[in-house]
Design an enzyme around this catalytic site. Structure first.
Site, PDB file in Angstrom:
ATOM      1  NE  ARG A 185      15.382  -5.202  -4.210  1.00  0.00           N
ATOM      2  CZ  ARG A 185      16.643  -4.905  -3.911  1.00  0.00           C
ATOM      3  NH1 ARG A 185      17.105  -3.692  -4.111  1.00  0.00           N
ATOM      4  NH2 ARG A 185      17.439  -5.803  -3.403  1.00  0.00           N
ATOM      5  CB  CYS A 216       5.134 -12.777 -14.228  1.00  0.00           C
ATOM      6  SG  CYS A 216       5.280 -14.164 -15.372  1.00  0.00           S
ATOM      7  CD  GLU A 227      21.718  -7.938  -5.551  1.00  0.00           C
ATOM      8  OE1 GLU A 227      20.661  -7.985  -4.883  1.00  0.00           O
ATOM      9  OE2 GLU A 227      22.840  -7.827  -5.039  1.00  0.00           O
ATOM     10  CB  CYS A 262       6.660 -15.999 -11.605  1.00  0.00           C
ATOM     11  SG  CYS A 262       4.908 -15.891 -11.983  1.00  0.00           S
ATOM     12  CB  CYS A 298       1.683 -17.041 -13.249  1.00  0.00           C
ATOM     13  SG  CYS A 298       2.578 -16.506 -14.724  1.00  0.00           S
ATOM     14  CB  CYS A 321       5.806 -19.148 -15.284  1.00  0.00           C
ATOM     15  SG  CYS A 321       6.459 -17.481 -15.020  1.00  0.00           S
ATOM     16  CD  GLU A 349      24.397  -3.436  -5.216  1.00  0.00           C
ATOM     17  OE1 GLU A 349      24.077  -3.886  -4.099  1.00  0.00           O
ATOM     18  OE2 GLU A 349      23.603  -3.349  -6.160  1.00  0.00           O
ATOM     19  CD  GLU A 395      17.953  -1.640   0.033  1.00  0.00           C
ATOM     20  OE1 GLU A 395      18.478  -0.966  -0.856  1.00  0.00           O
ATOM     21  OE2 GLU A 395      18.147  -2.854   0.188  1.00  0.00           O
ATOM     22  CG  HIS A 404      22.234  -0.552   2.909  1.00  0.00           C
ATOM     23  ND1 HIS A 404      22.360  -1.899   3.135  1.00  0.00           N
ATOM     24  CD2 HIS A 404      23.226  -0.219   2.066  1.00  0.00           C
ATOM     25  CE1 HIS A 404      23.388  -2.368   2.439  1.00  0.00           C
ATOM     26  NE2 HIS A 404      23.928  -1.366   1.785  1.00  0.00           N
TER      27      HIS A 404
HETATM   28  C1  GAL Z   1      21.786  -5.307  -3.151  1.00  0.00           C
HETATM   29  C2  GAL Z   1      20.899  -4.624  -4.161  1.00  0.00           C
HETATM   30  C3  GAL Z   1      20.802  -3.140  -3.899  1.00  0.00           C
HETATM   31  C4  GAL Z   1      20.548  -2.899  -2.437  1.00  0.00           C
HETATM   32  C5  GAL Z   1      21.651  -3.515  -1.642  1.00  0.00           C
HETATM   33  C6  GAL Z   1      21.571  -3.252  -0.155  1.00  0.00           C
HETATM   34  O1  GAL Z   1      21.480  -6.642  -3.027  1.00  0.00           O
HETATM   35  O2  GAL Z   1      21.344  -4.828  -5.471  1.00  0.00           O
HETATM   36  O3  GAL Z   1      19.750  -2.622  -4.669  1.00  0.00           O
HETATM   37  O4  GAL Z   1      19.305  -3.449  -2.111  1.00  0.00           O
HETATM   38  O5  GAL Z   1      21.635  -4.887  -1.849  1.00  0.00           O
HETATM   39  O6  GAL Z   1      20.589  -3.968   0.497  1.00  0.00           O
HETATM   40 ZN    ZN Z   2       4.781 -16.045 -14.189  1.00  0.00          ZN
END
Ligand code: GAL
Ligand code: ZN
Length: 635
Positions: free
Chosen positions: A114, A118, A153, A158, A160, A163, A306, A354, A357
């Site tokens: 994910r 850039c 988050e 980057c 490049c 940038c 979260e 994940e 998780h």
């Molecule tokens: C956070 C992120 C989520 C998920 C979660 C659990 O940092 O925003 O998308 O990745 O951690 O790992």
């Molecule tokens: Zn860049």
């Protein structure tokens, strides 16, 4: 301006990230049924949906999202709708490889994970703005919409050529003329003088140590660049809806993005919080990030965006939260100012990075400890809505600064193990254990309403911040400062004439040399106030010049030199700690003395260890972090 109140509307928000695109439609029906059962009233939707919404460049597939929002709304669940721009679809990287981020050594980070973009790329920007515009237009009036969740988050850096170009423009705004950049960066050193703006590049892979101010400025630029992307999408959703609050999820103490400069650009602040349940100090870490989050929003309520209900899949050893721990940590967040408790995520994924998780609805399904606890928590929160909007009073401010953090951890510092957040923690911990509530503050913030200001470290300091802190004490304030402070200016130019140049008068002392030490050669110290103690890693060759020594070094070449001092300055008092005490009781005692002098009281006195007390409005939360029972007498 809309605020978090516009989303809570009298209820504590409760829920989590919801990723229905990972599941067939039958599952969606079960989802909403179980959400109702659990008391979920908010779902964060669309965070990683870009490739589903725009399967090929410019295409739009909104049908499924329409259905999801309608379904949630029909079941009484509001939506934190994301601009899905944290993770572009693979077609972008393949068709426009210049949108992929580059490492300092020029190698490319490709798609397949994910955040593969850039942030300077105009192609990325225009696709991101276009999908955000269409989402905003389509859903701004949807009755389920409670808030906008911009990106996720922000964390991509980057190096490049795009940038590099952006960096030059940023530097031109900061310095104006190339000569001023040369002066600020000290390019007379090692033949680094620039004669043309085009020569100026990001801190890429070099033969040896990079210019420190170049490194520092790139960190500042990288934060501002990401903030620019946030603002672009924020403006898009704001143009479509003036009554819906906008936020993005911060990661707490996260070095890349300077949250003081970000927070004023959102309607309320959100936190993602993942302390390690197997760490005995996890509750302290949670509290610290929550206090920062509240402070970033100027004391206003914030949102726990979260937390994991079970284990955090990214950890090497992903220990789950024991029974009751998710409730306990949720209460801690409420106590420290949160108006909503959300999780990552609603239903545990069965595929993808994940897949291990934790989730509100784990792989085991609703017949599980975790889901039962979630249902209990949902029910309990409905009875606590009296806290909504209430403030958390704090008499102590702890100064926290991203520039100092970045600068003190640059290359070629006297001790590479001197980590900024460790310093913050060392001073936060005794206050947390004593149940003294702490706000965090920028070094240039107005500190007048605080009785005590604690500065764990302020290695790099602006003239304004130095005057602010000295003025605070002069007018009667109490201040505790940790070692290696007041060393450089914002260009990372060392301030001369004896350290800490801007604080010598304030602290009543002068330092000639810093004296870092290997771990196996600790300092021995003597003190009437603290008893004998040791210190690792750090000493300072210091002479008192008006300050009163409270502890003295008793071993090695620094023997006889004071290491903790107090100084009356104007109408106030400043304490300075020129070392890193190895025993926790030393700073605890010092902060106790400073609190007593400043008239700072704990929320509740004499609680057993591991019991946390926080006042929020008319409520006092008493949280037991122990695994065995403790007795508290009220009286
Ligand atoms: C956070 C992120 C989520 C998920 C979660 C659990 O940092 O925003 O998308 O990745 O951690 O790992
Ligand atoms: Zn860049």
């Amino acid at each position: 301006m809309p605020s978090l109140d516009d989303a809570t509307r009298g209820r504590i928000l409760f829920g989590g990230d919801y990723n229905p695109e990972q599941w067939p439609r039958e599952v969606w029906q079960e989802d909403v049924r179980l959400m109702r059962e659990a008391g979920v009233n908010l779902a964060t939707v669309g965070v990683f949906s870009w490739a589903m919404l725009e399967p090929t460049p410019g295409a739009r597939e909104f049908g499924w999202l329409d259905e999801v929002l309608d379904l949630l709304h029909a079941n009484g669940v509001g939506v934190a709708l994301a601009t899905p721009t944290a993770s572009p679809p693979p077609w972008m990287g393949r068709r426009w490889p210049e949108t992929l981020p580059r490492n300092p050594d020029g190698t490319v980070r490709t798609y397949g994970s994910r955040n593969a973009y850039c942030p300077s790329s105009p192609v990325f920007r225009s696709f991101a703005d276009a999908i955000s515009t269409d989402i905003a237009a389509r859903y701004a009036r949807h009755p389920a919409l409670s808030m906008w969740h911009i990106g996720n988050e922000y964390c991509t850096v980057c190096y490049c050529d795009l940038c590099a170009r952006g960096f030059r423009a940023w530097l031109q705004t900061r310095y104006g003329r190339l000569d001023d950049l040369n002066e600020a960066w000290g390019t007379a050193f090692w033949s680094q003088r620039y004669s043309d703006w085009e020569e100026v590049i990001p801190p890429r892979q070099t033969q040896y140590v990079i210019n420190p101010t170049q490194d520092l400025d790139y960190q500042r630029f990288a934060s501002d660049l990401l903030l620019g992307g946030f603002k672009s999408e924020r403006d898009i959703v704001r143009a479509a809806s003036t009554d819906i609050p906008v936020t993005t999820n911060f990661i707490g103490f996260f070095k890349l993005t300077d949250s003081w400069s970000w927070a004023p650009h959102e309607d309320f602040v959100s936190l993602d919080s993942y302390p390690d349940p197997s760490d005995p100090d996890a509750a302290r870490d949670g509290a610290m990030a929550q206090d920062l989050t509240r402070s970033l929003g100027g004391g206003k309520p914030w949102l726990l965006m979260e937390q994991t209900p079970g284990r955090a899949g990214f950890r090497d050893v992903a220990t789950p939260k024991r029974p009751g721990l998710n409730r306990l940590w949720s209460m801690q967040a409420l106590a420290r100012g949160a108006d909503g408790i959300l999780h990552f995520q609603w239903r545990a994924s069965r595929q993808g990075a994940e897949r291990t998780h934790g989730a509100m609805l784990p792989h085991a399904g609703p017949d599980s400890r975790v889901f039962r606890e979630i249902c209990e928590l949902g029910k309990e929160l409905t009875g606590l809505s009296g806290v909504l909007g209430a403030r958390v009073p704090a008499d102590v401010a702890m100064v926290m600064d991203w520039d100092t953090w970045r600068a003190v951890e640059l290359d070629h510092q006297p001790h590479s193990g001197f980590r900024y957040i460790d310093r913050v923690r060392e001073y936060y911990t005794p206050l947390w254990r004593a149940n003294v509530t702490v706000d965090f503050a920028h070094p240039e913030a107005d500190l007048r309403r605080y009785k005590l200001v604690v500065v764990p470290n302020l290695y790099q300091v602006s003239d304004e911040a130095a005057a602010n802190l000295a003025g605070y004490v002069e007018r009667g304030g109490a201040l505790v400062m940790g070692p290696f402070s007041g060393v450089s200016d914002p260009d990372e130019r060392i301030r001369l004439g004896g350290y800490p140049a801007p604080f010598r008068d304030l602290l009543g002392l002068r330092i000639e040399e810093y004296w870092p030490l290997p771990d196996d050669q600790p300092l021995e110290l003597r003190s009437e106030l603290f008893g004998d103690f040791t210190a690792t890693s750090w000493g300072e060759w210091l002479t008192a010049d008006g300050a009163t020594p409270l502890a003295q070094i008793a071993s090695g070449p620094l023997a006889g030199i004071p290491a903790v001092l107090s100084h009356a300055y104007g109408a106030g008092t400043a304490w300075y700690v020129a070392t890193l005490p190895a025993q926790e009781h030393v700073l605890a005692r010092l902060l106790d003395v400073a609190c007593a002098k400043a008239g700072v009281q704990p929320v509740l006195p004499d609680l057993p260890p591991g019991v946390e007390a926080v006042r929020r409005g008319d409520f006092v939360f008493v949280l037991d972090h122990n695994t065995c029972s403790v007795e508290i007498r009220n009286g």
